[in-house]
Design a protein around this motif. Structure first.
Motif: not given
Lengths: 233, 312
Positions: A84-106
């Motif tokens: 799922t992708v949203f208009q407001d991105f919904r990234l975690l501001p305290n995690k790096t790009v890789a951590e944000n992507v990895g979070f979904a798998l973690q």
């Protein structure tokens, strides 16, 4: 892949239905635009695919499962097949790009070795090669949305849902995101995108489903944003 | 399942809500200590009941020269009167056995229990003689609950000054222990309610602080348990710390008050304690009880509240 059969959805305490007698069939590998004004039922449609909402009557099938009959403990398994992708991105501001992507798998328990391998591959796929160590607030809006797409796609879902993914982006950046979604679609992933963006819908020439007041008023392959003679917008 | 995430999230959550967590720990600590004290008082009451209940006797005090009861008009009880009392006791169906205590025995016990080195106590000793002590029959009953029959049979007899039922003497002590127990458990109940509400508040704050993560976790299909675990860990750690503190407090109470109090008794009482005291086994059971209570009362509201706030 996604099938709605005479689906009516009424939110508690409301007399008017968010969806009324909606029947739609979306095949595997399709790219579908969902268009319509605010309040036309687009969000309710997407929420049902994710089983965040359930129909009042009618049946919704997602990836072969009837969501109304799906036990709640099986919902996570369903959602693992949907990005799922949203208009407001919904990234975690305290995690790096890789951590944000990895979070979904973690959080779905994938082993670390797998995460270390798949995350850079996916970042490369979305055009963010080598930016894994950056923080989200160092990125432009378009780049942030690419991170969000990477997070949605990193588990290689069968379905990708995008709710106004270009709503916060300028036309050029939007085009980049659309090309990315198109590329993901070409890998066989079904893409359902709700949007207000006329130029994008007209440019892409994909299937268009138009909702007005909870009714499907148009379902057209290679459609454009505005229905002929509709004049509702 | 990767537990690393769970632990690191629990740790950050702990730090983020530090003041809230400390408040929770203190509440759990104090309330569980009170529950523990209540359980100890309960154990003490049971022990005392058994101890005295086993030895429960009624004591028939005979007239001395100074007695003023109507049955004592002839002064100290004579042999004929004693024989009459013995006949009644021997033939009464509720009496298991009885023992005669002489004036000298009574004097020795009185002197050992009540007279210390204190000057005024020494003065009392000098004025009281063996002759002032009453003779008595210590009657053991078949059923301690049925003391009224024997009491009625002997209390009006000539030469009987009075009949004392140990139960009546001990009643105020029972009532005191019971009152303390109800007080401790009552206050503990209110504090436990506060603890449960604090768990709810802590979860609310933690869920709010982590709402982005939780939203994404739900979306990508993280299992309910996985989402709940950091919250459960957070409150569980608070519960365990609270339980450990309460266990230490109860152990300290046992060590300094119960055992210290026991060994602080005068030698006479220590060798024949007036009551059987609670021991470490009772303390261990009380601590076990509060450990279970502490964990249950934090984990269950955590699971309920996470379900409510996370809508998972």
């Amino acid at each position: 892949m996604i099938r709605f059969e005479n689906v009516t959805a009424t939110y508690p305490g409301q007399t008017k239905s968010a969806l009324e007698q909606v029947s739609i069939d979306i095949e595997k590998g399709e790219f579908v635009f969902l268009v319509g004004a605010s309040g036309s039922g687009k969000s309710t449609f997407l929420r049902m695919v994710l089983r965040e909402a359930r129909p009042t009557s009618g049946k919704v099938y997602v990836a072969g499962k009837e969501i109304n009959r799906l036990a709640s403990w099986k919902v996570p398994a369903l959602r693992r097949q949907i990005g799922t992708v949203f208009q407001d991105f919904r990234l975690l501001p305290n995690k790096t790009v890789a951590e944000n992507v990895g979070f979904a798998l973690q959080v779905i328990g994938k082993p670390r070795a797998h995460i270390r391998k798949v995350v850079p591959e996916t970042l490369e796929l979305v055009g963010l090669d080598g930016m894994g160590a950056r923080m989200p607030d160092e990125l432009s809006g378009g780049e942030q949305q690419r991170v969000a797409v990477a997070r949605a796609f990193v588990n290689r879902p069968m379905i990708l849902i995008a709710d106004e993914p270009t709503g916060n982006l300028d036309p050029t950046t939007s085009l980049g995101i659309m090309n990315l979604l198109d590329r993901i679609n070409s890998t066989g992933t079904t893409v359902v995108m709700a949007t207000h963006d006329v130029s994008i819908v007209d440019q892409m020439r994909k299937r268009v489903i138009e909702l007005v007041g909870g009714h499907v008023v148009r379902d057209q392959s290679e459609g454009v944003y505005r229905s002929h003679g509709g004049g509702r917008h | 399942m990767q537990l690393r995430y769970v632990f690191s999230e629990a740790r950050t959550g702990f730090r983020r809500n530090l003041s809230m967590t400390i408040a929770l720990i203190v509440t759990i600590f104090v309330s569980l200590t009170l529950v523990g004290v209540g359980l100890l008082l309960q154990a003490q009451a049971t022990k005392a009941e058994n101890y005295w209940g086993n030895k429960l006797q009624i004591t028939v005090f005979l007239c001395t020269a100074n007695s003023r009861s109507p049955q004592c008009t002839n002064g100290a009880a004579d042999e004929a009167q004693k024989q009459g009392i013995q006949d009644v006791l021997t033939s009464h169906p509720e009496v298991a056995s009885y023992r005669f205590q002489t004036k000298q025995e009574a004097y020795d016990i009185w002197r050992r229990v009540y007279i210390g080195k204190d000057k005024s106590e020494q003065q009392v000793l000098s004025t009281v003689t063996v002759e002032d002590m009453p003779e008595s029959y210590w009657v053991t009953l078949k059923d301690p609950q049925k003391y009224q029959g024997v009491e009625a049979a002997v209390s009006g007899m000539d030469g009987v000054n009075n009949v004392q039922d140990l139960r009546a003497v001990l009643k105020p002590i029972y009532e005191f222990i019971n009152g303390m127990k109800i007080g401790a458990l009552g206050v503990a109940a209110f504090l436990l309610l506060a603890a449960v509400l604090q768990v709810a508040n802590t979860i609310r704050l933690a869920a709010f602080a982590r709402r982005r993560e939780i939203g994404i976790m739900r979306l990508v299909g993280a299992s309910t348990l996985y989402i709940q675990l950091p919250f459960v860990m957070e409150t569980l750690v608070a519960a365990v710390i609270g339980v450990v503190l309460a266990a230490l407090a109860i152990s300290a109470l046992m060590f300094f008050k119960v055992y210290g109090g026991y060994f602080g008794l005068p030698p006479g009482l220590r060798s024949s304690p007036i009551v059987e005291w609670i021991d470490w086994w009772d303390a261990a059971r009380a601590i076990g009880g509060i450990a279970i209570l502490g964990v249950v009362l934090t984990v269950i509201p955590t699971l309920v509240m996470t379900r409510k706030y996370l809508k998972v």
